[in-house]
Design an enzyme around this catalytic site. Structure first.
Site, mmCIF file in Angstrom:
data_model
loop_
_atom_site.group_PDB
_atom_site.id
_atom_site.type_symbol
_atom_site.label_atom_id
_atom_site.label_comp_id
_atom_site.label_asym_id
_atom_site.label_seq_id
_atom_site.Cartn_x
_atom_site.Cartn_y
_atom_site.Cartn_z
ATOM 1 N N ASP A 72 0.820 -1.215 0.000
ATOM 2 C CA ASP A 72 0.000 0.000 0.000
ATOM 3 C C ASP A 72 0.852 1.262 0.000
ATOM 4 O O ASP A 72 2.071 1.209 0.167
ATOM 5 C CB ASP A 72 -0.959 -0.004 1.208
ATOM 6 C CG ASP A 72 -0.309 -0.586 2.465
ATOM 7 O OD1 ASP A 72 0.920 -0.450 2.620
ATOM 8 O OD2 ASP A 72 -1.028 -1.179 3.288
ATOM 9 N N ASP A 141 -7.349 -3.795 14.411
ATOM 10 C CA ASP A 141 -8.733 -4.046 13.970
ATOM 11 C C ASP A 141 -8.793 -5.173 12.933
ATOM 12 O O ASP A 141 -9.815 -5.380 12.290
ATOM 13 C CB ASP A 141 -9.365 -2.764 13.409
ATOM 14 C CG ASP A 141 -8.662 -2.249 12.154
ATOM 15 O OD1 ASP A 141 -7.642 -2.853 11.735
ATOM 16 O OD2 ASP A 141 -9.114 -1.252 11.576
ATOM 17 N N HIS A 143 -7.167 -5.489 10.093
ATOM 18 C CA HIS A 143 -7.009 -5.197 8.660
ATOM 19 C C HIS A 143 -5.712 -5.797 8.136
ATOM 20 O O HIS A 143 -4.715 -5.839 8.843
ATOM 21 C CB HIS A 143 -7.096 -3.692 8.361
ATOM 22 C CG HIS A 143 -5.957 -2.863 8.869
ATOM 23 N ND1 HIS A 143 -6.130 -1.622 9.442
ATOM 24 C CD2 HIS A 143 -4.616 -3.078 8.892
ATOM 25 C CE1 HIS A 143 -4.960 -1.112 9.768
ATOM 26 N NE2 HIS A 143 -4.017 -1.984 9.458
ATOM 27 N N GLU A 148 -9.709 -2.310 5.407
ATOM 28 C CA GLU A 148 -10.343 -1.996 6.686
ATOM 29 C C GLU A 148 -11.567 -2.871 6.920
ATOM 30 O O GLU A 148 -12.073 -3.505 5.981
ATOM 31 C CB GLU A 148 -10.745 -0.516 6.678
ATOM 32 C CG GLU A 148 -9.581 0.453 6.497
ATOM 33 C CD GLU A 148 -8.696 0.574 7.730
ATOM 34 O OE1 GLU A 148 -8.589 -0.402 8.507
ATOM 35 O OE2 GLU A 148 -8.091 1.643 7.924
HETATM 36 P P1 PGA Z 1 2.160 -1.926 12.593
HETATM 37 O O1 PGA Z 1 1.031 -1.719 11.487
HETATM 38 O O2 PGA Z 1 3.072 -2.978 12.081
HETATM 39 O O3 PGA Z 1 2.821 -0.587 12.690
HETATM 40 O O4 PGA Z 1 1.462 -2.327 13.851
HETATM 41 C C1 PGA Z 1 0.468 -2.802 10.851
HETATM 42 C C2 PGA Z 1 -0.796 -2.400 10.123
HETATM 43 O O5 PGA Z 1 -1.498 -1.473 10.558
HETATM 44 O O6 PGA Z 1 -1.103 -3.044 9.107
#
Ligand code: PGA
Length: 272
Positions: A72, A141, A143, A148
Site C-alpha cells: 500500500d 482491527d 485489517h 479496513e
Molecule cells: P504496525 O502496522 O506494524 O505498525 O502495527 C500494521 C498495520 O497497521 O497493518
C-alpha cells in the site's frame, strides 16, 4: 494454516526473515525466473528487514533476481515525505540490499488517475507471474494491508478510505497530529493477497491479541479481513507470545508442538 509462536518480537522477526531467506534461496531465482515477494510497511516488519539486510551483508542471500510489490501507499503524501511508504521501504530495506530499483514496485499515491494506477499494479503482478510469498502485517482491527473492516474479501487493488482507528494508530508517525495523517490510501485487495502462492502474516504485541483470535479462532468475516486467510492453502501466522494472549490454551498448545518442525516438507503442509 500454520501458527508459529516465538517467545518475543526479536525471535519472531528472525524466524520470519529466515523463512523468507530460505524460500528465496530454495527457489534459485535467475534472470529467467525471478522470485516475487509481496511486502508490508509498519513497525512490525522492521526487525525482519534488519535481519534480511544482515543476511545480505553476510553473503547468505541476494535480491538480484527478486521482484517486490508493496501492499500500500498513502494518497497525496509526497513520495519523498519521510512517512511515505516509498521512503520507508528505501530507508529500511531497499537501499541496503542489491535489489534493482526497477524491480521494487510501490503504488504511486500521487498518480493522476488513481484507479488506473491500481489496475496497472495488478497487471504488473500478473506479468511477473504472480506473487510467490506475500508477507503482511495487520492492524489491531484485523485489517490486512489497508483492507479496513467491511472490505470485500475478494477485493483487488484500489483506493481506500482509512478507518478512524487506523488514522489514530498512524498519528504517531505524524507528530500525533491527526490533521496531518492521510485519510486515503491505495492498497492491494484481500483477493490480491489471496492469489499469492504463500502468505506469511506477522503479528506481535498484546495489542494485536484480539485480532489474532479473530483471525484464526472465529469464522471468516469481512469485519476482520485477515480472517480470509483461513481459506488460503498456505498461510503462516508468525507471532510472539504476547499476541497469543486471547487464544485458547488448546490452540496454543497444538501449534507449539509444530515448533520443532522448522523445515516442513511440502507434503506436511497438508496436515496443517
Ligand atoms: P504496525 O502496522 O506494524 O505498525 O502495527 C500494521 C498495520 O497497521 O497493518
Amino acid at each position: 494454516m500454520r501458527l508459529v509462536i516465538l517467545e518475543d518480537y526479536d525471535l519472531a522477526s528472525e524466524w520470519a526473515a529466515k523463512y523468507i531467506r530460505n524460500r528465496i534461496v530454495q527457489a534459485r531465482p535467475s534472470a529467467d525466473r525471478y522470485f516475487t515477494l509481496g511486502l508490508p510497511t509498519g513497525s512490525t516488519p522492521l526487525g525482519c528487514y534488519k535481519k534480511l539486510i544482515e543476511y545480505y551483508k553476510n553473503g547468505d542471500i541476494s535480491f538480484k533476481y527478486v521482484k517486490t510489490f508493496n501492499m500500500d501507499e498513502y494518497v497525496g503524501l509526497p513520495r519523498d515525505h519521510p512517512e511515505s511508504y516509498h521512503s520507508y521501504m528505501w530507508n529500511n530495506f531497499f537501499k541496503h540490499i542489491d535489489i534493482n530499483p526497477a524491480n521494487a514496485h510501490i503504488l504511486d499515491g500521487n498518480a493522476a488517475d488513481l484507479q488506473k494506477e491500481c489496475d496497472t499494479f495488478e497487471q504488473k503482478i500478473a506479468d511477473a507471474g504472480g506473487i510467490d510469498l506475500f508477507v503482511g502485517g495487520i492492524g489491531p482491527d484485523g485489517h490486512i494491508a489497508f483492507n479496513e473492516p467491511g472490505s470485500s474479501l475478494v477485493s483487488r487493488t484500489r483506493v481506500k478510505t482509512l478507518a478512524q482507528d487506523t488514522i489514530l494508530a498512524n498519528a504517531r508517525f505524524f507528530g500525533n497530529d491527526l490533521s496531518k495523517v492521510p485519510t486515503m490510501t491505495l492498497t492491494v485487495g484481500v483477493g490480491t493477497v489471496m492469489d499469492a502462492r504463500e502468505v506469511m502474516i506477522l503479528i506481535t504485541g498484546a495489542h494485536k491479541a484480539f485480532a489474532l483470535y479473530k483471525a484464526i479462532e472465529e469464522g471468516v468475516n469481512h469485519m476482520w479481513t485477515v480472517s480470509a486467510f483461513q481459506q488460503h492453502p498456505r498461510t503462516i501466522f508468525v507471532c510472539d507470545e504476547d499476541a497469543t494472549l486471547e487464544l485458547r490454551v488448546k490452540t496454543v498448545k497444538y501449534f507449539k508442538e509444530f515448533g520443532a518442525f522448522d523445515r516442513l516438507k511440502s507434503w506436511e503442509w497438508n496436515l496443517l
